[in-house]
Design a protein around this motif. Structure first.
Motif, short mmCIF file in Angstrom:
data_model
loop_
_atom_site.label_atom_id
_atom_site.label_comp_id
_atom_site.label_asym_id
_atom_site.label_seq_id
_atom_site.Cartn_x
_atom_site.Cartn_y
_atom_site.Cartn_z
N UNK A 92 0.84 -1.19 0.00
CA UNK A 92 0.00 0.00 0.00
C UNK A 92 0.88 1.24 0.00
N UNK A 93 0.72 2.13 -0.98
CA UNK A 93 1.54 3.33 -1.04
C UNK A 93 1.10 4.36 -0.02
N UNK A 94 1.95 5.34 0.19
CA UNK A 94 1.61 6.45 1.08
C UNK A 94 0.50 7.29 0.44
N UNK A 95 -0.41 7.78 1.27
CA UNK A 95 -1.55 8.52 0.76
C UNK A 95 -1.55 9.97 1.24
N UNK A 96 -2.35 10.79 0.57
CA UNK A 96 -2.58 12.18 0.99
C UNK A 96 -4.00 12.56 0.61
N UNK A 101 -3.39 17.60 -3.72
CA UNK A 101 -2.80 17.08 -4.95
C UNK A 101 -3.15 17.96 -6.14
N UNK A 102 -2.17 18.19 -7.01
CA UNK A 102 -2.29 19.20 -8.06
C UNK A 102 -2.59 18.63 -9.44
N UNK A 231 -0.80 8.41 -3.27
CA UNK A 231 -2.09 7.85 -3.64
C UNK A 231 -3.19 8.71 -3.01
N UNK A 232 -4.36 8.82 -3.65
CA UNK A 232 -5.44 9.63 -3.08
C UNK A 232 -6.11 8.90 -1.92
N UNK A 233 -6.11 9.51 -0.77
CA UNK A 233 -6.67 8.87 0.42
C UNK A 233 -8.18 8.69 0.28
#
Length: 280
Positions: A92-96, A101-102, A231-233
């Motif tokens: 699982x990648x890190x999310x934000x 996000x742009x 990744x989008x949380x």
């Protein structure tokens, strides 16, 4: 013995002695605490993608101990164990949050072979997995309207199904004789970086979309090309494999995970060599 997604067996050390019960119990507890490759639903992963990220210390330590015995080399085992854990057990990648996000960068996964024409000079059909990736982007764009850079298999659906604007299609390279060279994950990231260098306000932060088992490497590759990426949380990624994919390694999960781990190891290898011999 099978518990959850883990099949547990007795291990032997280099002298062919069974692992002591206390070691087995510790390894089992660590394995159950660590992120399970097969044990988390996509929705659960989207809601808490970093869950268990710090719980792998016990498993890493166990791998280090076993590798030290097998190799008779504690220092090398200590250096390798974190990489073994990251490549083999972290998916699982890190999310934000989306509002940080742009732009969106989307990586394709598989395709369907063209029904006619020279396969070396004819683009394949994008396939159902890439349509699901396009659907994911459409859901993201409903909440945040940002530019999209999508590998061509996904871009075709964004254009035909959604009539989406502000989409840049990352196309394969076509030689003068018509021969097609498909871009790797890194090749796509490289193309996106060139576009973003010309964007008003600078490169910005990428919202990465990719097939669930490819997603971690998509984020890593985007970052390795010099872009800040997450990744989008809260958004689940597509996860259903296409048994008719033209790329054999994307037809089944067991095959793909081996493929993806191999790709991750190639990156680890290159980075370690560069760090060790930066002046060579």
């Amino acid at each position: 013995m099978t518990i959850g997604a883990f099949k547990i067996r007795w291990f032997y050390d280099g002298r062919h002695r069974p692992m002591e019960r206390r070691d087995f119990a510790a390894a089992l507890a660590a394995a159950l605490a660590a992120p399970a490759v097969l044990g988390t639903s996509p929705a659960q992963a989207a809601e808490r993608p970093e869950a268990g990220a710090g719980a792998g210390a016990g498993l890493t330590e166990h791998m280090r101990a076993v590798l030290a015995r097998e190799s008779d080399d504690r220092d090398t085992a200590r250096a390798l164990a974190p990489h073994l854990y990251d490549v083999g057990f972290v998916w699982h990648p890190e999310t934000a949050e989306l509002d940080r996000l742009d732009f969106i960068v989307a990586y394709s996964f598989g395709n369907r072979l063209a029904t006619s024409g020279d396969p070396a000079k004819t683009l394949p059909e994008p396939g159902p997995v890439n349509e699901e990736l396009a659907d994911t982007i459409a859901r993201l764009r409903k909440q945040r309207k940002v530019p999209v850079y999508a590998q061509w298999e996904i871009a075709r659906f964004l254009q035909s199904k959604y009539r989406m604007d502000d989409v840049t299609s990352i196309e394969p390279v076509i030689a003068q004789d018509g021969t097609i060279t498909y871009l790797s994950t890194d090749g796509v990231a490289q193309q996106v970086l060139q576009y973003r260098k010309k964007a008003p306000g600078g490169i910005g932060t990428a919202c990465v979309v990719g097939f669930r088992d490819h997603h971690k490497r998509c984020v890593q590759t985007t970052r390795d090309r010099g872009m800040t990426a997450y990744a989008p949380r809260g958004f689940a990624m597509p996860y259903t494999y296409d048994p008719q994919s033209g790329q054999a390694w994307t037809r089944r999960r067991d095959l793909y995970l081996v493929h993806d781990m191999s790709a991750q190891w190639q990156v680890v290898r290159a980075k370690l060599i560069a760090q060790a011999y930066s002046n060579s």
